[in-house]
Write a protein that holds these residues in place. Structure first.
Motif, short mmCIF file in Angstrom:
data_model
loop_
_atom_site.label_atom_id
_atom_site.label_comp_id
_atom_site.label_asym_id
_atom_site.label_seq_id
_atom_site.Cartn_x
_atom_site.Cartn_y
_atom_site.Cartn_z
N THR A 197 1.20 -16.77 6.19
CA THR A 197 1.37 -16.43 7.57
C THR A 197 -0.09 -16.94 8.41
O THR A 197 0.05 -17.42 9.53
N LYS A 200 -0.13 -20.75 9.43
CA LYS A 200 0.86 -21.00 10.42
C LYS A 200 0.20 -20.60 11.82
O LYS A 200 0.60 -21.31 12.55
N ILE A 201 -0.36 -19.31 11.74
CA ILE A 201 -1.03 -18.81 13.08
C ILE A 201 -2.15 -19.98 13.36
O ILE A 201 -2.25 -20.32 14.55
N GLU A 204 -0.53 -23.17 14.39
CA GLU A 204 0.45 -22.96 15.62
C GLU A 204 1.60 -23.91 15.12
O GLU A 204 2.21 -24.45 16.06
N SER A 206 4.86 -24.07 12.04
CA SER A 206 5.66 -22.98 11.01
C SER A 206 5.86 -23.95 9.87
O SER A 206 6.41 -23.57 8.87
N GLU A 263 -6.71 -12.56 13.66
CA GLU A 263 -5.44 -13.45 13.13
C GLU A 263 -5.27 -12.55 11.68
O GLU A 263 -4.02 -12.73 11.18
N TYR A 266 -3.83 -9.27 11.84
CA TYR A 266 -2.56 -9.45 12.26
C TYR A 266 -1.49 -9.90 10.72
O TYR A 266 -0.50 -9.33 10.57
N ALA A 267 -2.01 -10.85 10.47
CA ALA A 267 -1.34 -11.41 9.25
C ALA A 267 -1.14 -10.02 7.94
O ALA A 267 0.05 -10.18 7.47
#
Length: 278
Positions: A197, A200-201, A204, A206, A263, A266-267
């Motif tokens: 995750t 990918k953040i 930006e 996937s 970030e 968040y993950a």
């Protein structure tokens, strides 16, 4: 400063296989075995790090001994197969040896005796002798050149919590420490999902490329980032009103940007929510 320097040195010498022996099943095995033997948190993280570093060096040595780096075609495949078989046949024994060695470094808990280790191995239908157990410990020590007192992410978390308190960051110390330990366990047991995750953040996108995944290895092995992310997530869950203050302090202490801290948190939170959502 010492831990930060040590972390930077480790990242600068990072082998390509770093993290390979921290997959969920292996970490879970070590955690459960440590609980069975009533070992403390630092000991089980030390065991994870010892096993990871030992296995990587062992694989490198085996490949060098067989000239695998120069092998081609069928000879190369045969060599890899031989290395894999050797690793598989002794893996549980080496894992137990790493837990034993880690227990001997603990100042607060009884060490895991050979009798205890043999009884456990026998319960799994292994027929190792006490001599083989001693030789396994010696193999780990020799491979690591007796450098077994390595730092763990837990040490980074606990030291940063101390510094936050010293710098006047008003946080509920004891419950935050307990939550951070639980979050660190969670991060290790869901490591691939969290870092997938986070990657990918960061890019930006996937569908990261192989090159992006390879370059991201230093992020996955950064103990300082992991510790900061765990503390930030803990504060967000336990005391959200102090979150911005905590992030500001962590940024000043470590130099890790607020964006990177956000970030990571968040993950982790996304994984926690995902793991509890039907």
């Amino acid at each position: 400063i010492h831990l930060a320097t040590e972390n930077e040195q480790y990242l600068s010498e990072l082998p390509e296989q770093a993290g390979y022996f921290k997959e969920t099943r292996i970490v879970e095995f070590i955690f459960l075995l440590s609980e069975k033997w009533h070992l403390d948190q630092p000991t089980r993280y030390q065991a994870v790090e010892l096993l990871e570093r030992f296995m990587i060096k062992q694989v490198e040595q085996m490949c060098d001994d067989r000239g695998n780096a120069k092998g081609r075609g069928q000879g190369q495949r045969s060599s890899w197969s031989s290395v894999r078989d050797q690793i598989t046949n002794t893996f549980v024994l080496r894992l137990v040896s790493c837990v034993q060695l880690a227990s001997k470094l603990s100042l607060h808990y009884s060490r895991v005796t050979n009798d205890t280790a043999l009884t456990f191995l026998q319960s799994l239908k292994y027929s190792y002798t006490k001599q083989e157990l001693l030789e396994s410990e010696l193999a780990v020590l020799n491979t690591l050149h007796f450098h077994i007192n390595v730092s763990t992410p837990l040490a980074y978390v606990e030291l940063l919590l101390e510094v936050l308190g010293y710098n006047g960051c008003l946080l509920p110390a004891k419950p935050l420490h307990q939550l951070c330990v639980q979050l660190l366990d969670f991060c290790y047991l869901t490591r691939e999902t969290i870092y997938d995750t986070l990657l990918k953040i960061a890019i930006e996108n996937s569908t990261p490329s192989k090159l992006q995944i390879a370059k991201f290895l230093t992020v996955k092995e950064d103990f300082m980032l992991l510790a900061v992310g765990v503390i930030s997530t803990g504060v967000f869950i336990l005391s959200p009103g102090h979150w911005e203050q905590a992030v500001e302090h962590l940024n000043c202490i470590t130099g890790i940007t607020p964006q990177s801290i956000l970030e990571f948190s968040y993950a982790v939170v996304r994984r926690i929510v995902g793991s509890t959502t039907p």
